[in-house]
Design a protein around this motif. Structure first.
Motif, mmCIF file in Angstrom:
data_model
loop_
_atom_site.group_PDB
_atom_site.id
_atom_site.type_symbol
_atom_site.label_atom_id
_atom_site.label_comp_id
_atom_site.label_asym_id
_atom_site.label_seq_id
_atom_site.Cartn_x
_atom_site.Cartn_y
_atom_site.Cartn_z
ATOM 1 N N LEU A 118 0.820 -1.217 0.000
ATOM 2 C CA LEU A 118 0.000 0.000 0.000
ATOM 3 C C LEU A 118 0.853 1.266 0.000
ATOM 4 C CD1 LEU A 118 -2.853 -1.053 2.434
ATOM 5 C CD2 LEU A 118 -3.001 -0.749 -0.046
ATOM 6 N N LYS A 155 1.849 0.192 -10.684
ATOM 7 C CA LYS A 155 0.512 -0.142 -11.163
ATOM 8 C C LYS A 155 -0.093 -1.293 -10.360
ATOM 9 C CE LYS A 155 -1.787 -1.986 -15.215
ATOM 10 N NZ LYS A 155 -1.599 -2.735 -16.427
ATOM 11 N N GLU A 156 0.688 -2.330 -10.100
ATOM 12 C CA GLU A 156 0.196 -3.496 -9.376
ATOM 13 C C GLU A 156 -0.227 -3.125 -7.956
ATOM 14 O OE1 GLU A 156 3.140 -3.281 -10.878
ATOM 15 O OE2 GLU A 156 3.010 -4.695 -12.559
ATOM 16 N N ASN A 162 -1.168 -0.160 -6.999
ATOM 17 C CA ASN A 162 -2.370 0.668 -7.127
ATOM 18 C C ASN A 162 -3.605 -0.198 -7.303
ATOM 19 O OD1 ASN A 162 -4.391 2.361 -8.897
ATOM 20 N ND2 ASN A 162 -3.107 3.803 -7.747
ATOM 21 N N GLU A 163 -3.484 -1.237 -8.124
ATOM 22 C CA GLU A 163 -4.612 -2.157 -8.316
ATOM 23 C C GLU A 163 -4.941 -2.894 -7.016
ATOM 24 O OE1 GLU A 163 -3.373 -4.590 -11.591
ATOM 25 O OE2 GLU A 163 -3.619 -2.963 -13.039
ATOM 26 N N SER A 211 -4.460 -1.687 -4.014
ATOM 27 C CA SER A 211 -5.119 -0.726 -3.122
ATOM 28 C C SER A 211 -6.574 -0.529 -3.532
ATOM 29 C CB SER A 211 -4.372 0.609 -3.093
ATOM 30 O OG SER A 211 -4.492 1.292 -4.320
ATOM 31 N N LYS A 212 -6.854 -0.576 -4.822
ATOM 32 C CA LYS A 212 -8.246 -0.469 -5.286
ATOM 33 C C LYS A 212 -9.061 -1.680 -4.820
ATOM 34 C CE LYS A 212 -7.335 2.443 -9.285
ATOM 35 N NZ LYS A 212 -7.257 2.522 -10.753
ATOM 36 N N SER A 253 1.397 2.451 -3.732
ATOM 37 C CA SER A 253 0.238 2.529 -4.629
ATOM 38 C C SER A 253 0.332 3.690 -5.621
ATOM 39 C CB SER A 253 -1.064 2.613 -3.832
ATOM 40 O OG SER A 253 -1.094 3.793 -3.063
ATOM 41 N N LEU A 254 1.115 4.706 -5.312
ATOM 42 C CA LEU A 254 1.285 5.819 -6.254
ATOM 43 C C LEU A 254 2.447 5.590 -7.212
ATOM 44 C CD1 LEU A 254 0.701 8.854 -3.860
ATOM 45 C CD2 LEU A 254 -0.927 7.792 -5.445
#
Length: 147
Positions: free
Chosen positions: A109, A116-117, A119-120, A122-123, A112-113
């Motif tokens: 986490l 890409k992985e 960030n996904e 964290s989504k 996440s910025l």
């Protein structure tokens, strides 16, 4: 490399000064190395305290848990604990879900910025929280939006 060569020369006595048998025994005393391994520093036991891990909580308390969603990663040091806890909750009749993400570190986490992985991942955390709060079935309208 020089340090290794000089250490090897010290142990083997190849620096043109032949060590005595006693000196060689002291230099290569494997028994003393085996007696106290550096890995001994990492041997510890974790108390079976429910305040440290809900896994150790009383079963009657665990049966009262609300729905649980666990999100972990494949190479997480806590992965086994997460799976064991999910299984225990399931056996007790709780609603439980577990997601195991591939290719991310324990603290993904924090990235996440940047990745890409991450960030996904964290989504997916956000989706699981929405599910637990049942936000998908409750539209945020002005009359429902008061805290």
């Amino acid at each position: 490399m020089g340090a290794m060569s000089s250490r090897l020369a010290y142990i083997t006595g190849s620096n043109n000064i032949r060590p005595t048998q006693e000196e060689l025994a002291v230099r290569t005393n494997l028994d003393s190395l085996i007696a106290r391994s550096p890995s001994d520093e990492f041997i510890f036991s974790v108390p079976k305290d429910p305040l440290l891990s809900p896994y150790w909580a009383d079963e009657e308390l665990l049966k009262k848990f609300p729905p649980v969603r666990i999100l972990t990663v494949h190479l997480d040091p806590c992965l086994d604990d997460c799976v064991m806890f999910a299984k225990k909750l399931k056996v007790l009749g709780n609603e439980v879900g577990i997601d195991v993400l591939e290719g991310l570190p324990h603290g993904f986490l924090n990235f996440s910025l940047m990745a890409k992985e991450a960030n996904e991942g964290s989504k997916l955390c956000i989706e699981r929280i929405k599910q637990l709060l049942d936000l998908e079935n409750h539209a945020t309208t002005p009359e429902n939006n008061h805290l």
